[in-house]
Design a protein around this motif. Structure first.
Motif, PDB file in Angstrom:
ATOM      1  N   PRO A 149      15.456  17.894   2.257  1.00 37.37           N
ATOM      2  CA  PRO A 149      14.034  17.846   2.619  1.00 37.37           C
ATOM      3  C   PRO A 149      13.593  16.396   2.847  1.00 37.37           C
ATOM      4  O   PRO A 149      14.084  15.475   2.202  1.00 37.37           O
ATOM      5  N   SER A 150      12.663  16.236   3.778  1.00 32.21           N
ATOM      6  CA  SER A 150      12.191  14.893   4.082  1.00 32.21           C
ATOM      7  C   SER A 150      11.503  14.289   2.864  1.00 32.21           C
ATOM      8  O   SER A 150      10.820  14.956   2.106  1.00 32.21           O
ATOM      9  N   ARG A 151      11.712  13.005   2.702  1.00 30.75           N
ATOM     10  CA  ARG A 151      11.091  12.236   1.621  1.00 30.75           C
ATOM     11  C   ARG A 151      10.947  10.817   2.130  1.00 30.75           C
ATOM     12  O   ARG A 151      11.562  10.454   3.129  1.00 30.75           O
ATOM     13  N   PRO A 152      10.137  10.002   1.474  1.00 29.64           N
ATOM     14  CA  PRO A 152      10.039   8.612   1.929  1.00 29.64           C
ATOM     15  C   PRO A 152      11.406   7.935   1.894  1.00 29.64           C
ATOM     16  O   PRO A 152      12.194   8.128   0.969  1.00 29.64           O
ATOM     17  N   ALA A 153      11.693   7.160   2.933  1.00 24.72           N
ATOM     18  CA  ALA A 153      12.973   6.454   2.983  1.00 24.72           C
ATOM     19  C   ALA A 153      12.971   5.311   1.973  1.00 24.72           C
ATOM     20  O   ALA A 153      12.012   4.550   1.880  1.00 24.72           O
ATOM     21  N   ALA A 179      13.907  17.516  10.100  1.00 27.23           N
ATOM     22  CA  ALA A 179      12.525  17.997  10.074  1.00 27.23           C
ATOM     23  C   ALA A 179      11.632  17.133  10.955  1.00 27.23           C
ATOM     24  O   ALA A 179      11.949  15.990  11.276  1.00 27.23           O
ATOM     25  N   ALA A 180      10.479  17.693  11.323  1.00 24.65           N
ATOM     26  CA  ALA A 180       9.534  16.980  12.185  1.00 24.65           C
ATOM     27  C   ALA A 180       9.014  15.713  11.518  1.00 24.65           C
ATOM     28  O   ALA A 180       8.639  14.754  12.202  1.00 24.65           O
ATOM     29  N   ASP A 181       8.991  15.708  10.183  1.00 24.71           N
ATOM     30  CA  ASP A 181       8.488  14.527   9.468  1.00 24.71           C
ATOM     31  C   ASP A 181       9.624  13.631   8.978  1.00 24.71           C
ATOM     32  O   ASP A 181       9.523  12.989   7.931  1.00 24.71           O
ATOM     33  N   PHE A 182      10.717  13.577   9.758  1.00 24.93           N
ATOM     34  CA  PHE A 182      11.822  12.666   9.435  1.00 24.93           C
ATOM     35  C   PHE A 182      11.238  11.274   9.204  1.00 24.93           C
ATOM     36  O   PHE A 182      10.466  10.771  10.030  1.00 24.93           O
ATOM     37  N   PRO A 183      11.579  10.635   8.070  1.00 23.96           N
ATOM     38  CA  PRO A 183      10.787   9.485   7.612  1.00 23.96           C
ATOM     39  C   PRO A 183      11.038   8.152   8.325  1.00 23.96           C
ATOM     40  O   PRO A 183      10.334   7.189   8.049  1.00 23.96           O
ATOM     41  N   VAL A 184      12.043   8.079   9.211  1.00 26.46           N
ATOM     42  CA  VAL A 184      12.298   6.822   9.929  1.00 26.46           C
ATOM     43  C   VAL A 184      12.572   7.128  11.405  1.00 26.46           C
ATOM     44  O   VAL A 184      12.893   8.260  11.754  1.00 26.46           O
ATOM     45  N   LEU A 220       6.618   2.727  21.238  1.00 30.51           N
ATOM     46  CA  LEU A 220       6.697   2.466  19.805  1.00 30.51           C
ATOM     47  C   LEU A 220       7.932   3.120  19.204  1.00 30.51           C
ATOM     48  O   LEU A 220       8.343   4.214  19.610  1.00 30.51           O
ATOM     49  N   VAL A 221       8.507   2.447  18.217  1.00 32.59           N
ATOM     50  CA  VAL A 221       9.630   2.978  17.452  1.00 32.59           C
ATOM     51  C   VAL A 221       9.041   3.472  16.139  1.00 32.59           C
ATOM     52  O   VAL A 221       8.662   2.680  15.288  1.00 32.59           O
ATOM     53  N   GLN A 222       8.948   4.795  15.992  1.00 30.49           N
ATOM     54  CA  GLN A 222       8.185   5.333  14.870  1.00 30.49           C
ATOM     55  C   GLN A 222       8.870   6.544  14.236  1.00 30.49           C
ATOM     56  O   GLN A 222       9.665   7.224  14.885  1.00 30.49           O
ATOM     57  N   PRO A 223       8.549   6.811  12.961  1.00 33.64           N
ATOM     58  CA  PRO A 223       9.157   7.949  12.257  1.00 33.64           C
ATOM     59  C   PRO A 223       8.855   9.266  12.963  1.00 33.64           C
ATOM     60  O   PRO A 223       7.859   9.415  13.667  1.00 33.64           O
ATOM     61  N   GLY A 224       9.747  10.234  12.750  1.00 28.76           N
ATOM     62  CA  GLY A 224       9.556  11.559  13.318  1.00 28.76           C
ATOM     63  C   GLY A 224       9.858  11.649  14.791  1.00 28.76           C
ATOM     64  O   GLY A 224       9.567  12.656  15.432  1.00 28.76           O
ATOM     65  N   GLU A 225      10.475  10.604  15.340  1.00 27.44           N
ATOM     66  CA  GLU A 225      10.746  10.586  16.776  1.00 27.44           C
ATOM     67  C   GLU A 225      12.167  10.111  17.038  1.00 27.44           C
ATOM     68  O   GLU A 225      12.614   9.125  16.450  1.00 27.44           O
ATOM     69  N   SER A 340      20.618  12.096   5.838  1.00 23.02           N
ATOM     70  CA  SER A 340      19.423  12.250   5.009  1.00 23.02           C
ATOM     71  C   SER A 340      19.635  11.665   3.621  1.00 23.02           C
ATOM     72  O   SER A 340      18.728  11.050   3.042  1.00 23.02           O
ATOM     73  N   LYS A 341      20.832  11.839   3.073  1.00 21.12           N
ATOM     74  CA  LYS A 341      21.143  11.329   1.733  1.00 21.12           C
ATOM     75  C   LYS A 341      21.108   9.806   1.688  1.00 21.12           C
ATOM     76  O   LYS A 341      20.780   9.214   0.650  1.00 21.12           O
ATOM     77  N   ARG A 342      21.442   9.160   2.817  1.00 20.88           N
ATOM     78  CA  ARG A 342      21.559   7.701   2.848  1.00 20.88           C
ATOM     79  C   ARG A 342      20.236   6.992   3.127  1.00 20.88           C
ATOM     80  O   ARG A 342      20.192   5.770   3.139  1.00 20.88           O
ATOM     81  N   LEU A 343      19.170   7.739   3.410  1.00 19.03           N
ATOM     82  CA  LEU A 343      17.890   7.109   3.766  1.00 19.03           C
ATOM     83  C   LEU A 343      17.278   6.358   2.586  1.00 19.03           C
ATOM     84  O   LEU A 343      17.438   6.708   1.451  1.00 19.03           O
TER      85      LEU A 343
END
Length: 343
Positions: A149-153, A179-184, A220-225, A340-343
Motif C-alpha cells: 500500500p502507498s505510504r510516504p516515501a 496505486a494512483a497515489d504512488f508517493p514519488v 512537472l515531475v510529481q508523485p502519482g505520475e 514499493s519496499k525500497r521507497l
C-alpha cells in the motif's frame, strides 16, 4: 555456431526480397523461407522450425497481429514485426502485447545510406532476438495491486527506469500494479523509434491507476505520475523559477547510441536527487544504463535489476550486475513489490 534460421513474412514481393538480401549479408543468418501472409506463415513455421520470424503487419487472409496471436498459442517463437510507418503504432503495440518480441521499420525505396543503416539495424535485431531463451510471456494485466500500500516515501524521491527489448510487455505488467497515489515520480526511458512512445503511453494509461503520459519540455515531475521519455530526445531534469523539478528534453549528447538514453536519465536523476534515487534496469539488449547506474551508486542511491530468468533479453541488466552496481536481481513478478519496499 548454428546459423539463425529465419522466416520472412510479407505480402510484398519487394519487401520479401529486400529483407532476404539484407539478412543474407550476415554470415550468421540463414533465410530458410518466405511466406506471403499469416496463414502461410503458420504452416511454414511448423514445417521449418525457424529461430526467428520477421513479420509484416498488414497482409491478406491473416495479418501480422493475427499471426502473432495464433503462433504464440501454437508454439512461441521470437517474432520481429516490420512496420512501414509510425501511423501503424497502435497495431504495432497490439502485436507486442500479443507476444511479438520487438519491431523495426521495414525497407522502402530509400537512399543507400538509409538502407545501409536499416540493414545493420535489422541484422542486429534478428541476431538479438534469436538469443531470446523464450519469447515474452504475454502476462495478464494485474487486476489488483501486488505492491505494498502507498505510504510516504522514506528513502527515495524518484524512481527512474530503463528498459528496451521486451519492455512494452514488461511495463504493461509492472505499471498497473502501482496505486494512483504512488508517493514519488516515476520516469521511464523505453527504447522505441520516433512516433511510438506517445501511443504506447496512451495505451499504458488505459490500464493503469497511475497517470501515465509522454513527457514534454517543462512538465512537472510529481508523485502519482509516470512520465515516458519521448523517442528522439534525451530526458533530464532541471529546476524552474519556482524551484520545482521539471523535465528538460534535448538531442544532446549526440554520442549516445540511444536517444533517449537510460544513462542520461540516470545521471541527471543522481545529480538532481542525489542519494534519494531508485534506479531500475530491466530487459533489453546492450548496456544502456550501466554508466547511469554508476552515477546513482556514486551518489548513494539504489539500483535494482531484473533477473535473468524473467528477461526477454538479459543484456542491460547483465551489464549493470556484472559491473557490481546492482543491489538486487528481482523477478518481474516481484518487481512492483520490491520497488514499493525500497521507497
Amino acid at each position: 555456431m548454428p546459423l539463425i534460421r529465419t522466416v520472412i513474412v510479407d505480402d510484398s514481393a519487394f519487401v520479401r526480397k529486400a529483407v532476404r538480401d539484407m539478412l543474407s549479408r550476415s554470415p550468421k543468418i540463414d533465410v530458410v523461407g518466405a511466406a506471403r501472409n499469416g496463414e502461410e506463415a503458420l504452416q511454414m513455421v511448423e514445417q521449418l522450425q525457424p529461430d526467428v520470424v520477421t513479420c509484416d503487419l498488414f497482409m491478406p487472409d491473416l495479418d501480422g497481429v493475427g499471426f502473432v496471436r495464433k503462433q504464440m498459442m501454437r508454439k512461441p517463437v521470437p517474432i520481429l514485426i516490420l512496420t512501414a510507418s509510425p501511423k501503424d503504432a497502435v497495431r504495432v503495440i497490439e502485436a507486442l502485447e500479443s507476444g511479438a518480441v520487438d519491431f523495426i521499420q521495414k525497407p522502402t525505396a530509400l537512399a543507400n545510406d538509409d538502407l545501409l543503416a536499416m540493414r545493420e539495424a535489422l541484422i542486429e535485431k534478428v541476431q538479438g532476438v534469436a538469443a531470446v531463451a523464450s519469447p515474452p510471456i504475454v502476462l495478464p494485466v494485474p487486476a489488483v495491486s501486488f505492491a505494498q500500500p502507498s505510504r510516504p516515501a522514506v528513502h527515495v524521491d524518484i524512481v527512474v527506469l530503463g528498459i528496451s527489448t521486451g519492455g512494452p510487455q514488461a511495463l504493461r505488467y509492472l505499471i498497473p500494479q502501482f496505486a494512483a497515489d504512488f508517493p514519488v515520480p516515476f520516469v521511464i526511458v523505453l527504447h522505441m523509434p520516433l512516433g511510438y512512445t506517445a501511443p504506447f503511453a496512451e495505451k499504458l494509461a488505459e490500464i493503469s491507476r497511475l497517470s501515465v503520459k509522454e513527457a514534454h519540455e517543462g512538465c512537472l515531475v510529481q508523485p502519482g505520475e509516470a512520465l515516458l521519455a519521448p523517442a528522439g530526445r534525451h530526458l533530464s531534469f532541471k529546476k524552474n523559477s519556482q524551484g520545482q523539478v521539471v523535465v528538460h528534453l534535448s538531442v544532446q549528447p549526440m554520442d549516445k547510441p540511444h536517444r533517449p538514453s537510460v544513462d542520461v536519465l540516470f545521471q541527471s536523476a543522481a545529480e538532481t536527487f542525489h542519494q534519494r534515487v531508485l534506479g531500475v534496469v530491466m530487459t533489453g539488449m546492450g548496456d544502456d544504463g550501466k554508466q547511469g547506474a554508476a552515477w546513482i551508486k556514486a551518489q548513494g542511491g539504489t539500483v535494482l535489476t531484473q533477473d535473468e530468468q524473467s528477461c526477454v533479453i538479459y543484456g542491460m541488466p547483465r551489464s549493470v550486475a556484472e559491473a557490481g552496481l546492482s543491489d538486487a536481481a528481482v523477478p518481474l513478478a516481484s518487481m512492483a513489490a520490491e520497488i514499493s519496499k525500497r521507497l
